[in-house]
Scaffold this motif. Sequence first.
Motif, PDB file in Angstrom:
ATOM      1  N   ASN A 473      79.212 -17.005 152.396  1.00 15.84           N
ATOM      2  CA  ASN A 473      80.105 -16.776 151.251  1.00 15.84           C
ATOM      3  C   ASN A 473      81.309 -17.702 151.211  1.00 15.84           C
ATOM      4  O   ASN A 473      82.178 -17.578 150.345  1.00 15.84           O
ATOM      5  N   SER A 474      81.381 -18.652 152.130  1.00 16.92           N
ATOM      6  CA  SER A 474      82.469 -19.636 152.069  1.00 16.92           C
ATOM      7  C   SER A 474      82.181 -20.658 150.965  1.00 16.92           C
ATOM      8  O   SER A 474      81.028 -20.940 150.646  1.00 16.92           O
ATOM      9  N   LEU A 475      83.256 -21.187 150.394  1.00 19.10           N
ATOM     10  CA  LEU A 475      83.128 -22.111 149.275  1.00 19.10           C
ATOM     11  C   LEU A 475      83.545 -23.516 149.716  1.00 19.10           C
ATOM     12  O   LEU A 475      84.587 -23.702 150.332  1.00 19.10           O
ATOM     13  N   LYS A 476      82.699 -24.486 149.402  1.00 20.83           N
ATOM     14  CA  LYS A 476      82.995 -25.885 149.696  1.00 20.83           C
ATOM     15  C   LYS A 476      83.196 -26.618 148.379  1.00 20.83           C
ATOM     16  O   LYS A 476      82.515 -26.327 147.394  1.00 20.83           O
ATOM     17  N   ALA A 477      84.127 -27.560 148.369  1.00 20.27           N
ATOM     18  CA  ALA A 477      84.427 -28.282 147.134  1.00 20.27           C
ATOM     19  C   ALA A 477      84.613 -29.763 147.412  1.00 20.27           C
ATOM     20  O   ALA A 477      85.156 -30.158 148.451  1.00 20.27           O
ATOM     21  N   PHE A 478      84.162 -30.580 146.460  1.00 20.17           N
ATOM     22  CA  PHE A 478      84.237 -32.036 146.580  1.00 20.17           C
ATOM     23  C   PHE A 478      84.502 -32.622 145.199  1.00 20.17           C
ATOM     24  O   PHE A 478      84.250 -31.984 144.175  1.00 20.17           O
ATOM     25  N   SER A 479      84.968 -33.837 145.190  1.00 18.23           N
ATOM     26  CA  SER A 479      85.010 -34.558 143.923  1.00 18.23           C
ATOM     27  C   SER A 479      83.589 -34.716 143.411  1.00 18.23           C
ATOM     28  O   SER A 479      82.681 -35.052 144.168  1.00 18.23           O
ATOM     29  N   ALA A 480      83.367 -34.461 142.124  1.00 21.66           N
ATOM     30  CA  ALA A 480      82.042 -34.616 141.524  1.00 21.66           C
ATOM     31  C   ALA A 480      81.788 -36.042 141.068  1.00 21.66           C
ATOM     32  O   ALA A 480      80.785 -36.318 140.404  1.00 21.66           O
ATOM     33  N   VAL A 481      82.678 -36.956 141.440  1.00 17.66           N
ATOM     34  CA  VAL A 481      82.539 -38.360 141.054  1.00 17.66           C
ATOM     35  C   VAL A 481      81.743 -39.092 142.132  1.00 17.66           C
ATOM     36  O   VAL A 481      82.150 -39.143 143.295  1.00 17.66           O
ATOM     37  N   CYS A 482      80.599 -39.647 141.756  1.00 15.41           N
ATOM     38  CA  CYS A 482      79.791 -40.393 142.714  1.00 15.41           C
ATOM     39  C   CYS A 482      80.585 -41.607 143.197  1.00 15.41           C
ATOM     40  O   CYS A 482      81.094 -42.380 142.380  1.00 15.41           O
ATOM     41  N   PRO A 483      80.712 -41.805 144.509  1.00 13.40           N
ATOM     42  CA  PRO A 483      81.515 -42.913 145.021  1.00 13.40           C
ATOM     43  C   PRO A 483      80.867 -44.284 144.815  1.00 13.40           C
ATOM     44  O   PRO A 483      81.485 -45.301 145.126  1.00 13.40           O
ATOM     45  N   HIS A 484      79.650 -44.315 144.261  1.00 12.75           N
ATOM     46  CA  HIS A 484      79.004 -45.608 144.011  1.00 12.75           C
ATOM     47  C   HIS A 484      79.630 -46.277 142.800  1.00 12.75           C
ATOM     48  O   HIS A 484      80.319 -47.282 142.925  1.00 12.75           O
ATOM     49  N   LEU A 485      79.429 -45.686 141.600  1.00  8.05           N
ATOM     50  CA  LEU A 485      80.006 -46.283 140.391  1.00  8.05           C
ATOM     51  C   LEU A 485      80.597 -45.239 139.443  1.00  8.05           C
ATOM     52  O   LEU A 485      80.679 -45.462 138.231  1.00  8.05           O
ATOM     53  N   GLY A 486      81.005 -44.094 139.986  1.00 12.47           N
ATOM     54  CA  GLY A 486      81.820 -43.165 139.225  1.00 12.47           C
ATOM     55  C   GLY A 486      81.124 -42.261 138.245  1.00 12.47           C
ATOM     56  O   GLY A 486      81.768 -41.669 137.380  1.00 12.47           O
ATOM     57  N   CYS A 487      79.814 -42.098 138.353  1.00 18.21           N
ATOM     58  CA  CYS A 487      79.113 -41.158 137.486  1.00 18.21           C
ATOM     59  C   CYS A 487      79.346 -39.730 137.998  1.00 18.21           C
ATOM     60  O   CYS A 487      79.662 -39.530 139.182  1.00 18.21           O
ATOM     61  N   ILE A 488      79.208 -38.727 137.120  1.00 18.13           N
ATOM     62  CA  ILE A 488      79.381 -37.331 137.519  1.00 18.13           C
ATOM     63  C   ILE A 488      78.063 -36.788 138.045  1.00 18.13           C
ATOM     64  O   ILE A 488      77.032 -36.846 137.366  1.00 18.13           O
ATOM     65  N   ILE A 489      78.076 -36.272 139.271  1.00 15.23           N
ATOM     66  CA  ILE A 489      76.864 -35.762 139.896  1.00 15.23           C
ATOM     67  C   ILE A 489      76.447 -34.421 139.291  1.00 15.23           C
ATOM     68  O   ILE A 489      77.258 -33.736 138.662  1.00 15.23           O
ATOM     69  N   ASN A 490      75.186 -34.061 139.491  1.00 13.64           N
ATOM     70  CA  ASN A 490      74.649 -32.785 139.014  1.00 13.64           C
ATOM     71  C   ASN A 490      74.035 -32.015 140.182  1.00 13.64           C
ATOM     72  O   ASN A 490      73.573 -32.618 141.157  1.00 13.64           O
ATOM     73  N   TRP A 491      73.991 -30.698 140.088  1.00 13.16           N
ATOM     74  CA  TRP A 491      73.434 -29.849 141.125  1.00 13.16           C
ATOM     75  C   TRP A 491      71.905 -29.820 141.005  1.00 13.16           C
ATOM     76  O   TRP A 491      71.354 -29.606 139.926  1.00 13.16           O
ATOM     77  N   ASN A 492      71.219 -30.040 142.124  1.00 11.65           N
ATOM     78  CA  ASN A 492      69.767 -29.940 142.216  1.00 11.65           C
ATOM     79  C   ASN A 492      69.460 -28.628 142.930  1.00 11.65           C
ATOM     80  O   ASN A 492      69.524 -28.544 144.148  1.00 11.65           O
ATOM     81  N   ALA A 493      69.125 -27.595 142.151  1.00 13.00           N
ATOM     82  CA  ALA A 493      68.934 -26.256 142.730  1.00 13.00           C
ATOM     83  C   ALA A 493      67.678 -26.182 143.582  1.00 13.00           C
ATOM     84  O   ALA A 493      67.585 -25.332 144.477  1.00 13.00           O
ATOM     85  N   SER A 505      71.978 -41.762 143.700  1.00 12.56           N
ATOM     86  CA  SER A 505      72.599 -41.325 144.956  1.00 12.56           C
ATOM     87  C   SER A 505      72.503 -39.799 145.065  1.00 12.56           C
ATOM     88  O   SER A 505      72.584 -39.087 144.061  1.00 12.56           O
ATOM     89  N   ARG A 506      72.350 -39.301 146.289  1.00 11.72           N
ATOM     90  CA  ARG A 506      72.246 -37.862 146.504  1.00 11.72           C
ATOM     91  C   ARG A 506      73.120 -37.452 147.685  1.00 11.72           C
ATOM     92  O   ARG A 506      73.297 -38.221 148.634  1.00 11.72           O
ATOM     93  N   PHE A 507      73.637 -36.227 147.605  1.00  8.39           N
ATOM     94  CA  PHE A 507      74.583 -35.730 148.599  1.00  8.39           C
ATOM     95  C   PHE A 507      74.198 -34.308 148.991  1.00  8.39           C
ATOM     96  O   PHE A 507      73.773 -33.515 148.157  1.00  8.39           O
ATOM     97  N   SER A 508      74.376 -33.992 150.279  1.00  8.70           N
ATOM     98  CA  SER A 508      74.038 -32.664 150.778  1.00  8.70           C
ATOM     99  C   SER A 508      75.108 -31.660 150.385  1.00  8.70           C
ATOM    100  O   SER A 508      76.138 -32.013 149.798  1.00  8.70           O
ATOM    101  N   THR A 509      74.895 -30.407 150.761  1.00  7.49           N
ATOM    102  CA  THR A 509      75.850 -29.348 150.406  1.00  7.49           C
ATOM    103  C   THR A 509      77.166 -29.458 151.162  1.00  7.49           C
ATOM    104  O   THR A 509      78.130 -28.777 150.817  1.00  7.49           O
ATOM    105  N   ASP A 510      77.215 -30.300 152.189  1.00  2.84           N
ATOM    106  CA  ASP A 510      78.505 -30.547 152.850  1.00  2.84           C
ATOM    107  C   ASP A 510      79.145 -31.842 152.365  1.00  2.84           C
ATOM    108  O   ASP A 510      80.123 -32.313 152.932  1.00  2.84           O
TER     109      ASP A 510
END
Length: 541
Positions: A473-493, A505-510
Motif C-alpha cells: 500500500n505504499s505509494l511511489k511517484a516519479f516524473s512522468a517525463v521520459c528522460p530520453h526526449l521528454g514524451c509523457i509515459i503511459n502505464w502498462n497494466a 523506453s520502458r521503466f519498472s515500478t521503481d
Amino acid sequence: MDNKSNHSLKSSSITSGDNVSFWIDSTQIISCNKPNQDIETEVLIIGGGIAGLTTAYKLLKAGKKVVLVEDGFIGSGETGRTTAHLTCALDDRYYFLEKIFGENSATLAAESHSKAIDEIEKIVTELNIDCSFKRVNGYLFLHPTDKEENLDKEFHVTQKAGLKTCILKSVPGLANAENQRCLAFANQAQFHILHYLKGLTEAITSLGGIIYTEAHAEDITKKGAKVNGYMFSAQHIVVATNSPVNDVLTMHTKQHAYRTYVIAGKIPKGQLPYALWWDTGDQKSKWVSQPYHYVRLENYDDKYDLLISGGEDHKTGQADEDGISATERYDRLEAWTRDYFPMLEDDLTYRWSGQVMEPVDSLGFMGKNPGDKNIYIITGDSGNGMTHATIGAMIICDSITGIKNKYEDLYNPSRITLKIAVDFAKEIGNMASQYVDWVTTSDLKNTADLPAGEGGVISSGLKRIAVYRDYDNSLKAFSAVCPHLGCIINWNADEKSFDCPCHGSRFSTDGSVINGPAQIDLHKIHIKQKTHSYMQKEKPF
C-alpha cells in the motif's frame, strides 16, 4: 507450471516485464560477476541477448579481447521474450522488399537470413548446445484481409530470391481452413533460446571473454562507457540493446517500438508436426507494421508439447489507441489460436508480451552507428530478431576484423530509403502526436483511486506525475517525463511498467529503466502519503 504461480521465483527483476516467458521459466538464471573496477579491452559489447553474445563469441574466435556487460541477467531483455522462430520467411513480404530495394537486394536478404540459420546450427553443433534445435517447415497463409494474388506474387519473388518454396493447397496442421492455400518454406528452424544463450555464455568465458551482469552502461562514447560507475575503455563499442541507447534521435526516426503478445498452452504430443505457421497480417490495420499471427511448437514434457502463439501488436505505450486493452488482446489471440488449433488444452500455461523494433523499410540496422567510426549497433529486429541479430554479429565481427561483409551495405544503419516516404510520414506523425499528452488531462484523478499493484499518470498543475501503489500500500511517484526526449509515459497494466509512446523506453515500478533508448531512471518525487500532495526531491521539472 503456471507462470503466475512461479512469479515469486521469476520476478520482473530478471525479465523486462511482469509476465514470465516459457524460456525464462524453464532456465536457471544466467548470471556472472558485477563490475568492481575500471576495465580496458579491445571490444566492449553492451547487451547480453542473442545479438551481444553471438558477436562476442565470433570476435573471441577471431582473436579479439572482449568484455560484455548486461544491465540485467543474460537473456533478461527482449531475447528472453521472443517466440524463437528461425526463418528466412520475413514478416514483410519479399515482393515489398524487391519493390523498395531491388531484385538483387531481395536475394541478398533471403540469403543472409538463410545463412543466419546455418550459423546458429553451426554454433549449436560445434559447442554441442542442448537447446532443442531442429529444422522444420514454415507455412505462410493469408489473413482474411489479404488477397490470393499476393500469395502467388510472394511465391514467384521468393523463387527468384533463391529460396526453397512451394504452394500447397492446404496448410499442414491447420484446422477450420479447408481450401486454405499456403506458401511453404523448407529448411526453417526452431530452438530453445535461453538454453542456446547458456551455451554461448559458457563458450565465451572458456575462450577468455569477460561477462558482467547487473552492469548498467551509460555515457557511451567512442572511448567506451561508464558501467556501474566504473570506466570501461575500448577500441570498439558494440551496442546490442534491442533499441540503441547511444543515439538521441537519428535511429528513432527510422524505426519504431511495438508491443507484441504471446500465449502458450499444452497440446498432447503427436497432435501437430513441429513447424512454424504465420498469417500475412491485417492489411486494414491502423498500424504501419500490419500485425500478423505467428505460431510454433516447443517440447514441454513427456506427454505434452507447448503451442506458442503470438500477435495482436500495437505501438508501445499506445495500447488503447485502437480501443483494445491488453487483456482483450490476449483474449483475441487465444480465440484466433483455438480456431486454428482446437487441440489446445483449456488452461493456458503462459502469457507474456515483448517489444520489437520495426524499421520503416523492413530491414534491420546492423553496422557502424551513423556518424561514428568505432561504435556499432544491432537493432531493427522486426519480427525476425533471432536471424537479424545473428546477421548483425556476422557483419560487425567482419567489420572489426577488417573483412568486407557482402551484407553490410544492405543493412547499413546510415541508409536512406526514399520509397517508403508515406509509411515514414505516418510513423513520424504518430510519434509527434504523443507530445499532445503534455496538454491533455490524465485519466487518473486521485491516487486514492489507485488499487495495490497498479499505476497511472496524474496531473498536478502543469506537471505529469507517474504513480504506482505497491502491494504493501505504499505509494511511489516519479516524473512522468521520459528522460530520453521528454514524451509523457503511459502505464502498462499487463507488464506492470511505464512505457514511452514516442520511442519505446520502458521503466519498472521503481522508476528504473528497463528498455532503451532512455539511459537513466525516472526522476523520483517525494510524496506526502496522507494528503497525496507532491514535493520535489531535487530539482524541479
